[in-house]
Design a protein around this motif. Structure first.
Motif, mmCIF file in Angstrom:
data_model
loop_
_atom_site.group_PDB
_atom_site.id
_atom_site.type_symbol
_atom_site.label_atom_id
_atom_site.label_comp_id
_atom_site.label_asym_id
_atom_site.label_seq_id
_atom_site.Cartn_x
_atom_site.Cartn_y
_atom_site.Cartn_z
ATOM 1 N N ARG A 81 24.957 97.378 84.501
ATOM 2 C CA ARG A 81 24.122 96.296 85.015
ATOM 3 C C ARG A 81 22.651 96.658 84.886
ATOM 4 N NH1 ARG A 81 27.389 95.123 90.724
ATOM 5 N NH2 ARG A 81 29.434 94.645 89.756
ATOM 6 N N TYR A 83 18.731 95.271 86.002
ATOM 7 C CA TYR A 83 18.090 94.428 87.006
ATOM 8 C C TYR A 83 16.620 94.194 86.659
ATOM 9 C CZ TYR A 83 22.219 95.789 89.708
ATOM 10 O OH TYR A 83 23.503 96.008 90.133
ATOM 11 N N THR A 96 21.546 93.417 75.930
ATOM 12 C CA THR A 96 22.613 93.138 76.895
ATOM 13 C C THR A 96 23.949 92.832 76.232
ATOM 14 O OG1 THR A 96 21.862 90.824 77.019
ATOM 15 C CG2 THR A 96 21.037 92.361 78.700
ATOM 16 N N GLU A 151 25.490 93.695 81.942
ATOM 17 C CA GLU A 151 25.422 92.468 82.743
ATOM 18 C C GLU A 151 24.012 92.327 83.333
ATOM 19 O OE1 GLU A 151 27.645 90.448 86.623
ATOM 20 O OE2 GLU A 151 28.221 92.439 85.914
ATOM 21 N N GLN A 187 21.079 91.160 85.690
ATOM 22 C CA GLN A 187 20.966 90.693 87.070
ATOM 23 C C GLN A 187 19.542 90.159 87.283
ATOM 24 O OE1 GLN A 187 23.647 90.979 89.439
ATOM 25 N NE2 GLN A 187 24.771 91.432 87.550
ATOM 26 N N ASP A 220 24.050 96.429 95.502
ATOM 27 C CA ASP A 220 25.181 96.486 94.569
ATOM 28 C C ASP A 220 25.805 97.874 94.523
ATOM 29 O OD1 ASP A 220 24.776 93.859 94.015
ATOM 30 O OD2 ASP A 220 24.297 94.118 91.894
#
Length: 258
Positions: A50, A52, A67, A73, A75, A94
């Motif tokens: 992930r 962010y 990505t 993923e 965020q 998270d």
């Protein structure tokens, strides 16, 4: 970089664990992603990936492009208040969710932000390893809070040299990083000397490299890659204070000679 073998950078064996990589895209370079994933293979398979940040920012475009390529993923975190970073809070929430679901066996945190020091400490209190990945300017607090902290600039340079047999021409853009690269100084020798002294030695005065690396890692976020070596054995070989001996099965043993 090395694969899953007996001679890991700090003497630990590879695992088949489920690993989570959390990326602070505002404070991490996408150039280091490939070697970071390679390092995390020591712990297991990076199934949770992930990143962010506020993806509307132009400076995150390179992360955005990666990505899909690396199954990351994204965020989204909007900049609600100037000077306040919601990314740190979302990453922390998270991470705690993942931690207490009990399905993650280790964490990687890509950031040079000291705000993640309490998070790294909390995860380690639950017995899980935390590998931190940041640049030379990463505050010492976050470095020491991690099980291992790895300088991504040194890591990327080592990977480039491995790929072309160490014959790389100097990159002017990395000259400043090269100048600030940690040296094989007295502090390092003192740390390794103490780890050797605390390790069990055989009748010839040799200690297991694996045990020595584990003891060094328990006292700090020490990692051989921060000194430009892909393996702990290579770092030890470069220090005249120690001699190494490879034995049956490939196990490496160390003796202090000065």
């Amino acid at each position: 970089m090395q694969g899953a073998g007996a001679d890991m950078p700090n003497g630990r064996d590879a695992s088949s664990g489920n690993i989570a990589l959390l990326i602070d895209a505002d404070n991490a370079s996408p150039d280091a992603l490939d070697p970071v994933l390679t390092v995390l293979a020591e712990l297991g398979t990076v199934n949770v990936r992930r990143a962010y940040g506020n993806w509307s920012k132009p400076q995150l475009k390179r992360w955005s492009d990666m990505t899909h390529r690396h199954a990351i993923e994204p965020q989204q975190q909007f900049d609600i208040t100037k000077g306040k970073n919601a990314t740190d809070m979302k990453m922390t929430i998270d991470a705690m969710d993942l931690l207490f679901r009990g399905r993650v066996d280790g964490f990687g945190i890509m950031s040079s932000d000291s705000d993640f020091m309490p998070l790294a400490m909390r995860i380690r209190q639950e017995g899980l390893p935390v590998y931190g990945f940041g640049n030379q300017k990463t505050p010492e607090g976050f470095r020491q809070a991690c099980t291992r902290f790895i300088d991504v600039d040194v890591l990327a340079t080592a990977v480039e040299q491995d790929e072309i047999g160490g014959a790389a021409e100097p990159d002017p853009a990395k000259a400043e990083n090269a100048e600030s690269k940690p040296r094989l100084d007295d502090e390092l020798i003192k740390l390794l000397g103490a780890a050797f002294k605390a390790s069990k030695r055989d009748e010839r005065g040799y200690a297991s490299l694996s045990e020595m690396g584990q003891r060094a890692g328990n006292r700090s976020s020490f990692d051989a890659r921060n000194y430009g070596f892909s393996r702990l054995s290579e770092l030890i070989d470069a220090i005249p204070n120690f001699a190494t001996e490879k034995r049956e099965g490939g196990a490496v043993y160390v003796k202090r000679v000065r």
